[in-house]
Enzyme design. Structure first.
Site, PDB file in Angstrom:
ATOM      1  N   LEU A 174      -1.468  90.326 -65.147  1.00 55.45           N
ATOM      2  CA  LEU A 174      -2.012  89.584 -64.015  1.00 55.45           C
ATOM      3  C   LEU A 174      -2.780  90.535 -63.105  1.00 55.45           C
ATOM      4  CD1 LEU A 174       1.087  87.396 -63.017  1.00 55.45           C
ATOM      5  CD2 LEU A 174      -0.865  86.726 -64.444  1.00 55.45           C
ATOM      6  N   ASP A 175      -3.812  89.989 -62.444  1.00 55.04           N
ATOM      7  CA  ASP A 175      -4.522  90.768 -61.437  1.00 55.04           C
ATOM      8  C   ASP A 175      -3.558  91.213 -60.346  1.00 55.04           C
ATOM      9  OD1 ASP A 175      -6.889  90.292 -62.762  1.00 55.04           O
ATOM     10  OD2 ASP A 175      -7.518  88.650 -61.445  1.00 55.04           O
ATOM     11  N   ARG A 176      -3.932  92.255 -59.654  1.00 54.49           N
ATOM     12  CA  ARG A 176      -3.085  92.805 -58.588  1.00 54.49           C
ATOM     13  C   ARG A 176      -2.640  91.723 -57.600  1.00 54.49           C
ATOM     14  NH1 ARG A 176      -4.447  94.631 -53.402  1.00 54.49           N
ATOM     15  NH2 ARG A 176      -2.921  96.072 -52.489  1.00 54.49           N
TER      16      ARG A 176
ATOM     17  N   THR B 222      -2.661  88.400 -58.009  1.00 57.04           N
ATOM     18  CA  THR B 222      -2.104  87.183 -58.611  1.00 57.04           C
ATOM     19  C   THR B 222      -0.603  87.377 -58.790  1.00 57.04           C
ATOM     20  OG1 THR B 222      -4.162  86.749 -59.806  1.00 57.04           O
ATOM     21  CG2 THR B 222      -2.180  85.616 -60.580  1.00 57.04           C
TER      22      THR B 222
ATOM     23  N   ARG C 275     -10.615  82.342 -61.926  1.00 57.74           N
ATOM     24  CA  ARG C 275     -11.366  82.523 -60.678  1.00 57.74           C
ATOM     25  C   ARG C 275     -12.851  82.234 -60.890  1.00 57.74           C
ATOM     26  NH1 ARG C 275      -9.552  88.472 -59.137  1.00 57.74           N
ATOM     27  NH2 ARG C 275     -10.765  88.059 -57.238  1.00 57.74           N
TER      28      ARG C 275
END
Length: 306
Positions: free
Chosen positions: A130-132, A134, A231
């Protein structure tokens, strides 16, 4: 890791056994190189050895070298489910999944090394990332065999991921976006939608759950796993995620993009039975949902009723 050969496996070669168990070619090659990589009834053998019912086959699946690359990061880890083969972690926002430039020791990987500090050989093998900013469910394999099986399931599309997001604007009905996604020219971060043939195929199922005051709560099911896919797709629809300062705009309502990986459904690595795991929504996003859509909506999500 020890296996007792069953009647169904009787007469199979070790090579056949490895394939049946989902051992990747890379892991199989590693086992063949190790002095005690493949041991049958106490004797080292090759992959051509024939198995019999009741035989004891030991594979050097576990890591045997101390993990010295990842520094332990002392912080709480929210474990949703843990077995001998894998664990599911509810990653908080603002924490990177693994080390990168500027984040060498404050990541989920570092936190897991601390969590398993009594196991010096442990190394996290992330099946999804996951993105930082998220939050939500991250599936982590505990050893190489589990990693091979779960990564294989991911590659075959057998792992289903479900996200919740709050977006700016109104999405009226169920939508399936199928586009290409590519890196924008001269940018190493920013992605953009393009024709399918001009980028990596990206498919996202979008289901609006609630609309109020110019915002929509959506459930997202990506069928592919491209960088920033959700996104980018929502911004392409004209409904960027609230707080997404890369594809939309920062928001006073939340200090990060309002995206949470809520559910994972995947086959167990030791048998194939499907399991569904829910990661409770992070407090900042729950507060955002309450402030816009009301407490009842947030409670329904917490009970998995949407």
């Amino acid at each position: 890791m020890q296996f007792v050969i069953t009647e169904q496996e009787n007469g199979k070669t070790v090579r056949d056994f490895l394939k049946m168990r989902g051992v990747s070619a890379a892991l199989g090659a590693r086992l063949k190189r190790l002095p005690q990589g493949i041991v049958l009834n106490g004797t080292r053998v090759t992959v051509r050895a024939v198995l019999k019912t009741g035989d004891k086959l030991v594979l050097a699946i576990e890591d045997d070298e101390k993990n010295e690359k990842l520094l332990p990061f002392e912080t709480a880890v929210d474990i949703v489910l843990e077995t001998a083969d894998f664990l599911v972690v509810n990653k908080p926002p603002f924490m990177p999944t693994h080390p990168s430039h500027g984040h060498f020791c404050d990541t989920l990987a570092n936190a897991l090394v601390w969590y398993y500090r009594d196991m010096p050989h442990f190394r996290p093998r992330f099946v999804n990332r996951l993105d930082r900013n998220t939050s939500g469910a991250v599936l982590v394999a505990k050893h190489a065999l589990s990693a091979a099986r779960l990564s294989g399931a991911m590659a075959r599309g057998e792992i289903e991921k479900t996200y919740y997001a709050v977006v700016c604007g109104t999405i009226q009905g169920e939508t399936v976006l199928k586009t290409g996604i590519r890196r924008q020219t001269e940018s190493i971060i920013f992605r953009e939608v393009c024709e399918e043939a001009q980028g990596d195929l990206a498919i996202t199922h979008i289901m609006p759950l609630c609309t109020k005051n110019g915002y929509t709560l959506v459930r997202l099911t990506p069928k592919t796993g491209r960088t920033h896919q959700l996104r980018v797709h929502l911004a392409h629809l004209g409904a960027p995620i609230v707080g997404d300062d890369l594809y939309g705009a920062a928001s006073p309502l939340i200090a990060r993009h309002a995206l949470h990986a809520a559910e994972l459904c995947f086959p167990l690595p030791n048998g194939g039975k499907m399991v569904r795991i829910f990661a409770p929504i992070a407090p900042d996003m729950a507060a955002l949902i309450i402030s816009i859509f009301g407490r009842e909506v947030a409670e329904r999500l917490a009970k998995h009723e949407n």
